[in-house]
Design an enzyme around this catalytic site. Structure first.
Site, short mmCIF file in Angstrom:
data_model
loop_
_atom_site.label_atom_id
_atom_site.label_comp_id
_atom_site.label_asym_id
_atom_site.label_seq_id
_atom_site.Cartn_x
_atom_site.Cartn_y
_atom_site.Cartn_z
N ARG A 144 0.74 -1.26 -0.02
CA ARG A 144 -0.12 -0.04 0.16
C ARG A 144 0.93 1.53 -0.33
NH1 ARG A 144 -4.69 -1.50 3.02
NH2 ARG A 144 -6.48 -0.49 2.26
N GLN A 148 -1.70 2.40 -5.40
CA GLN A 148 -2.37 2.77 -5.42
C GLN A 148 -3.31 2.06 -6.43
OE1 GLN A 148 -2.88 6.64 -4.21
NE2 GLN A 148 -2.07 6.97 -1.93
N ASP A 198 -4.69 -1.21 -5.86
CA ASP A 198 -5.04 -1.32 -4.57
C ASP A 198 -6.59 -2.14 -4.14
OD1 ASP A 198 -5.41 -1.74 -1.52
OD2 ASP A 198 -5.00 0.01 -1.48
N SER A 211 -8.49 -1.57 -0.88
CA SER A 211 -8.70 -0.08 -0.83
C SER A 211 -10.33 0.08 -1.94
CB SER A 211 -8.11 0.82 -0.96
OG SER A 211 -7.21 1.10 -0.25
N TYR A 259 -1.03 0.90 9.91
CA TYR A 259 -2.44 -0.38 10.58
C TYR A 259 -2.61 0.02 11.93
CZ TYR A 259 -2.48 -2.42 5.75
OH TYR A 259 -2.45 -2.84 4.81
P1 NAD Z 1 -7.97 -2.71 8.01
O1 NAD Z 1 -8.81 -2.60 6.88
O2 NAD Z 1 -7.10 -3.25 8.24
O3 NAD Z 1 -9.24 -2.12 9.87
C1 NAD Z 1 -9.99 -0.98 9.68
C2 NAD Z 1 -9.82 -0.14 10.38
O4 NAD Z 1 -9.74 -0.54 11.82
C3 NAD Z 1 -8.67 0.55 10.16
O5 NAD Z 1 -8.66 2.18 10.58
C4 NAD Z 1 -8.23 0.09 11.76
O6 NAD Z 1 -7.42 1.79 12.64
C5 NAD Z 1 -9.36 0.07 12.97
N1 NAD Z 1 -9.29 -1.15 13.97
C6 NAD Z 1 -8.66 -2.03 14.31
N2 NAD Z 1 -8.48 -2.81 15.54
C7 NAD Z 1 -9.29 -1.94 16.21
C8 NAD Z 1 -9.78 -1.71 17.57
N3 NAD Z 1 -9.85 -2.25 18.18
N4 NAD Z 1 -11.18 -0.71 17.42
C9 NAD Z 1 -11.52 0.54 16.52
N5 NAD Z 1 -10.97 0.45 15.10
C10 NAD Z 1 -9.78 -0.71 15.35
O7 NAD Z 1 -7.57 -0.60 7.76
P2 NAD Z 1 -7.51 -0.14 6.47
O8 NAD Z 1 -8.96 0.03 5.68
O9 NAD Z 1 -7.27 -1.10 5.27
O10 NAD Z 1 -6.71 0.89 5.99
C11 NAD Z 1 -5.49 0.60 7.28
C12 NAD Z 1 -4.84 2.28 7.15
O11 NAD Z 1 -4.43 2.14 6.08
C13 NAD Z 1 -5.58 3.29 6.70
O12 NAD Z 1 -4.47 4.29 7.77
C14 NAD Z 1 -5.58 3.38 5.80
O13 NAD Z 1 -5.82 5.11 5.72
C15 NAD Z 1 -4.33 3.21 4.46
N6 NAD Z 1 -4.29 3.24 3.70
C16 NAD Z 1 -3.30 3.65 2.90
C17 NAD Z 1 -2.93 3.57 1.67
C18 NAD Z 1 -2.40 3.91 0.24
O14 NAD Z 1 -1.23 4.80 1.02
N7 NAD Z 1 -2.55 3.06 -0.54
C19 NAD Z 1 -4.11 2.81 0.70
C20 NAD Z 1 -5.20 2.13 1.88
C21 NAD Z 1 -5.47 2.70 3.13
#
Ligand code: NAD
Length: 368
Positions: A119, A124, A127, A130, A224
């Site tokens: 990621r 992107q 991905d 996402s 994460y």
């Molecule tokens: P994910 O599907 O792994 O998790 C979903 C959400 O659950 C996350 O925001 C996580 O913080 C939250 N979570 C985990 N444990 C928790 C708890 N105990 N209580 C409450 N919330 C909890 O995450 P995701 O949607 O795939 O994204 C994770 C991170 O990666 C984010 O910061 C996102 O912005 C980032 N991201 C970056 C890119 C990139 O740079 N290309 C792309 C996608 C996502």
């Protein structure tokens, strides 16, 4: 070189790995595209549309393909029929389907897993985690709105005022933020919580109130979240209890990469919700954020209806397939040179996403 697009075999899978609009991108790269009969039907794409876009249709395109595109991992019997030297691209959760990975490895098949695309900014457009989380998050908000027997928006009418629904979203990653944005567009008042420090600002940016608990944030590697300890989990549940009790609809989307979903809401918390409340647990498929939720089913806990998500992105197969296909085509384009599939393993995107058949790997590939 010939690309095969297979018909998905899993009973709850309605997506397709390539949509007609994107056939032209692959033929322009020099590929011949063969789509399995009926592969796009569940995603509302007929065989005729693929043909009009420049593809061929065949009943069994796997066996003489150079590259096989799928959403779900191939079934073992399909993997066995691939020629050595074939490449596959699709989701490939190594721990969930070890026997398929082994069949691919021993059959001399090179496989790339969409969920392993790193990621990073440059990746992107590839991905799929996402793109599919975005679809799931939207779907969760729509399911909550559909199940709740009241309006999401405020309605001021001559007959009186109907207050808006209160929606609580726990977990504000890609899916959670999309659920918030969708619930906001429908007019609900939304509050949300996430353990990551950056989440509060992101929650506010999509129009919700960020709940700030008197607890440390839980940042892990790669942006994460980290797993909660037992005491932290208990405290978080205690502090979230009044928010859950006040919500008309609770949507949970919390996840930890490669692990069971964290349990955020106990049965006792749901039992405090008002009659007619709705709970949507996107994480039901991976263990559940809500105690007692069942993937693919609606159960009653206390006075609330609890909907457990099962392969939720597939429930909106049109947009999910379109976005997934974009991700796949972008990865294939990255691995294509002079009209042939020629992955550059010095590229971190290629190296990280390869599961079997990486150069130099004995039998199994880099990630298996
Ligand atoms: P994910 O599907 O792994 O998790 C979903 C959400 O659950 C996350 O925001 C996580 O913080 C939250 N979570 C985990 N444990 C928790 C708890 N105990 N209580 C409450 N919330 C909890 O995450 P995701 O949607 O795939 O994204 C994770 C991170 O990666 C984010 O910061 C996102 O912005 C980032 N991201 C970056 C890119 C990139 O740079 N290309 C792309 C996608 C996502």
């Amino acid at each position: 070189m010939r690309i095969a697009v297979v018909r998905e075999l899993r009973d709850d899978e309605q997506r397709v790995a390539l949509v007609p609009d994107l056939v032209g991108r692959l033929t322009a790269l020099g590929y011949e595209v063969v789509v399995e009969t009926g592969a796009g039907l569940e995603a509302q794409h007929s065989d005729e549309e693929y043909v009009a876009a420049g593809a061929l249709i065949a009943d069994d395109p796997h066996t003489d393909a150079d590259l096989v595109l799928s959403v779900q991992p191939l079934e073992r019997h399909e993997a066995r029929r691939l020629r050595p030297g074939t490449t596959t691209v699709g989701f490939l959760p190594v721990d969930a389907v070890p026997e398929v990975v082994e069949t691919l490895a021993t059959g001399g098949v090179r496989s790339f897993a969409m969920e392993r695309v790193p990621r990073i900014s440059r990746a992107q457009t590839m991905d799929a985690l996402s793109s599919q989380a975005l679809v799931s998050g939207y779907r969760c908000a729509i399911v909550a709105a559909g199940m709740l027997r009241r309006f999401f928006p405020l309605n001021m009418t001559a007959a009186g005022t109907v207050p808006p629904a209160e929606v609580l979203v726990l977990g504000a990653g890609v899916a959670g933020l999309q659920a918030i944005a969708t619930a906001r567009r429908l007019g609900a008042v939304v509050k949300a919580y996430d353990v990551r420090a950056a989440a509060a600002e992101e929650i506010r940016s999509v129009g919700a109130q960020a709940i700030e608990l008197d607890l440390p944030t839980l940042e892990g590697s790669g942006g994460y979240a980290r797993e909660m300890g037992e005491e932290r989990a208990r405290l978080q549940q205690e502090l979230l209890t009044p928010y859950v009790a006040a919500a008309d609809a609770l949507i949970t989307t919390a996840a930890l990469p490669g692990r069971r979903a964290p349990l955020l809401v106990s049965r006792a918390m749901v039992e405090q919700m008002r009659p007619g409340s709705v709970v949507v647990d996107l994480a039901a498929d991976t263990g559940g954020n809500v105690e007692g939720s069942v993937a693919g089913d609606v159960v009653r806990i206390g006075q609330a209806q609890v909907w457990g998500g099962r392969n939720v992105a597939s429930q909106l197969p049109g947009p999910a397939s379109r976005l997934y296909a974009q991700n796949v085509v972008n990865l294939v384009a990255l691995m294509t040179r002079d009209g042939v599939l020629d992955p550059d393993f010095d590229d971190e995107i290629v190296a990280a996403s390869c599961v079997t058949g990486a150069p130099g790997a004995a039998g199994e590939g880099s990630g298996a």
